[in-house]
Design a protein around this motif. Structure first.
Motif, PDB file in Angstrom:
ATOM      1  N   ALA A  67       0.606  -1.245   0.235  1.00  0.00           N
ATOM      2  CA  ALA A  67      -0.235  -0.153  -0.089  1.00  0.00           C
ATOM      3  C   ALA A  67       0.507   1.395  -0.143  1.00  0.00           C
ATOM      4  CB  ALA A  67      -0.699   0.200   1.152  1.00  0.00           C
ATOM      5  N   GLN A  68       1.640   1.215   0.279  1.00  0.00           N
ATOM      6  CA  GLN A  68       2.978   2.554   1.103  1.00  0.00           C
ATOM      7  C   GLN A  68       3.510   2.512  -0.892  1.00  0.00           C
ATOM      8  OE1 GLN A  68       3.821   1.910   5.390  1.00  0.00           O
ATOM      9  NE2 GLN A  68       4.235   4.415   4.864  1.00  0.00           N
ATOM     10  N   SER A  69       3.625   1.477  -0.834  1.00  0.00           N
ATOM     11  CA  SER A  69       3.894   1.279  -2.466  1.00  0.00           C
ATOM     12  C   SER A  69       3.714   1.829  -3.544  1.00  0.00           C
ATOM     13  CB  SER A  69       4.492  -0.100  -2.910  1.00  0.00           C
ATOM     14  OG  SER A  69       5.926  -1.016  -1.983  1.00  0.00           O
ATOM     15  N   ALA A  70       2.376   2.385  -3.550  1.00  0.00           N
ATOM     16  CA  ALA A  70       1.880   3.026  -4.582  1.00  0.00           C
ATOM     17  C   ALA A  70       1.798   4.355  -4.438  1.00  0.00           C
ATOM     18  CB  ALA A  70       0.408   3.239  -4.017  1.00  0.00           C
ATOM     19  N   PRO A  71       1.472   4.865  -5.446  1.00  0.00           N
ATOM     20  CA  PRO A  71       1.574   6.699  -5.679  1.00  0.00           C
ATOM     21  C   PRO A  71       0.978   7.337  -4.921  1.00  0.00           C
ATOM     22  CG  PRO A  71       1.517   5.216  -8.084  1.00  0.00           C
ATOM     23  CD  PRO A  71       1.116   4.457  -7.048  1.00  0.00           C
ATOM     24  N   SER A  72       1.427   8.465  -4.355  1.00  0.00           N
ATOM     25  CA  SER A  72       0.923   8.917  -3.918  1.00  0.00           C
ATOM     26  C   SER A  72       1.164  10.862  -3.857  1.00  0.00           C
ATOM     27  CB  SER A  72       2.324   9.087  -2.203  1.00  0.00           C
ATOM     28  OG  SER A  72       1.555  10.287  -1.639  1.00  0.00           O
ATOM     29  N   SER A  73       0.227  11.482  -4.188  1.00  0.00           N
ATOM     30  CA  SER A  73       0.188  12.701  -4.818  1.00  0.00           C
ATOM     31  C   SER A  73       1.194  13.770  -4.131  1.00  0.00           C
ATOM     32  CB  SER A  73      -1.411  13.433  -5.011  1.00  0.00           C
ATOM     33  OG  SER A  73      -1.486  14.796  -5.375  1.00  0.00           O
ATOM     34  N   SER A  74       2.396  14.498  -4.598  1.00  0.00           N
ATOM     35  CA  SER A  74       3.603  15.513  -4.540  1.00  0.00           C
ATOM     36  C   SER A  74       3.761  14.680  -3.278  1.00  0.00           C
ATOM     37  CB  SER A  74       2.831  16.554  -3.800  1.00  0.00           C
ATOM     38  OG  SER A  74       2.354  17.314  -4.982  1.00  0.00           O
ATOM     39  N   ASN A  75       4.214  13.159  -2.779  1.00  0.00           N
ATOM     40  CA  ASN A  75       4.636  12.505  -1.934  1.00  0.00           C
ATOM     41  C   ASN A  75       3.845  13.209  -0.553  1.00  0.00           C
ATOM     42  OD1 ASN A  75       6.274  10.650  -0.960  1.00  0.00           O
ATOM     43  ND2 ASN A  75       7.214  11.852  -0.119  1.00  0.00           N
TER      44      ASN A  75
END
Length: 282
Positions: A67-75
């Motif tokens: 889950a934490q490897s998914a993309p994240s907006s602007s981290n």
């Protein structure tokens, strides 16, 4: 406890072709290099019946790492997840979600959160204004980040041989859910997810989806051909008959789901609920 996902004795290509057919009920799979990851994703089905046993050791932590490897907006990583295993708490949350059997049976209910609170605090500690969090865009960032993370976790759970079911009904009463979970302002449950070992006696088949030509557009949007929707109705009727489910056209089911505010099951009040939880939504 030890646990190993099922490994098929059949060659990969022989396993993938039936999955493609199950998802669309017609056509041929593309001439592309397929692999076990694609097999896991094409094999997805909602699991609503679970065996009375816990998750394998380490399975939860492994899934959360994906889950934490998914993309994240602007981290910004504007999401969290709460693991609910306590039977009493799970029962109270289930009551808010309409008393669903899958929540009752699953050993674990994951509650995925959109979280702007952590960002607000981080900005305050630096003495930096956080006006950007007051806008709808920031809430969408949290909801989208939570969704991307959850879907990664779902694929991981299913790759381990576990079953899952999304629980959108936690949005029926967001403020009550927030009280149960002790959420601070600007944090909301976007959805839940049950996780457990599937009860194979109640296994369902892969549900057919709309034909790709309905959802796949090239360069510009094109309106769906009514003939394609009619054909999908017939395909879904066949699936329903096989699964001994009530027969209803997809177009009718979808229309009923959006037909009235009552059909939204209190989610017509979502903006008011969110503002009550501290979201500005400008």
């Amino acid at each position: 406890m030890t646990y190993a996902p099922h490994v098929s004795e059949f060659p990969l290509q022989d396993r993938l072709q039936p999955l493609w057919h199950g998802r669309y009920r017609n056509g041929s799979p593309p001439a592309a290099d397929w692999n076990e990851t694609i097999e896991t994703m094409l094999s997805h089905r909602t699991v609503r019946r679970y065996l009375p046993q816990g998750l394998p050791d380490g399975a939860l932590e492994l899934a959360i790492s994906t889950a934490q490897s998914a993309p994240s907006s602007s981290n910004l990583q504007a999401w969290d997840v709460i693991v609910v295993e306590d039977a009493d708490l799970k029962s109270r949350l289930n009551a808010l979600a309409g008393n669903q059997r899958q929540i009752e049976e699953a050993p674990v209910l994951l509650v995925w959160l959109a979280d702007l609170s952590r960002l607000r605090t981080a900005a305050a500690e630096r003495g930096i204004p956080s006006f950007g969090l007051d806008y709808l865009e920031s809430f969408l960032i949290g909801a989208i980040d939570a969704s991307l993370a959850a879907q990664n976790a779902l694929v991981a759970f299913e790759a381990l041989g576990l079953g899952t079911c999304y629980i959108g009904a936690l949005r029926n009463h967001p403020q009550a859910v927030a009280i149960e979970l002790g959420l601070p302002p600007e944090v909301v449950a976007v959805f839940g997810m049950t996780v457990g070992v599937p009860n194979s006696r109640a296994a369902s088949a892969v549900k057919p989806r709309l034909p790709q030509r309905v959802v796949l557009h090239r360069e510009r949007y094109t309106t769906a051909d009514p003939a394609d929707l009619k054909a999908y109705n017939e395909t879904l009727r066949g699936f329903q008959a096989e699964q001994r489910m009530p027969a209803i056209d997809w177009t009718e089911q979808a229309a009923k789901r959006i037909s009235s505010t009552e059909a939204l099951r209190n989610r017509d009040q979502l903006r008011q609920e969110l503002t009550g939880l501290g979201f500005k939504l400008r």
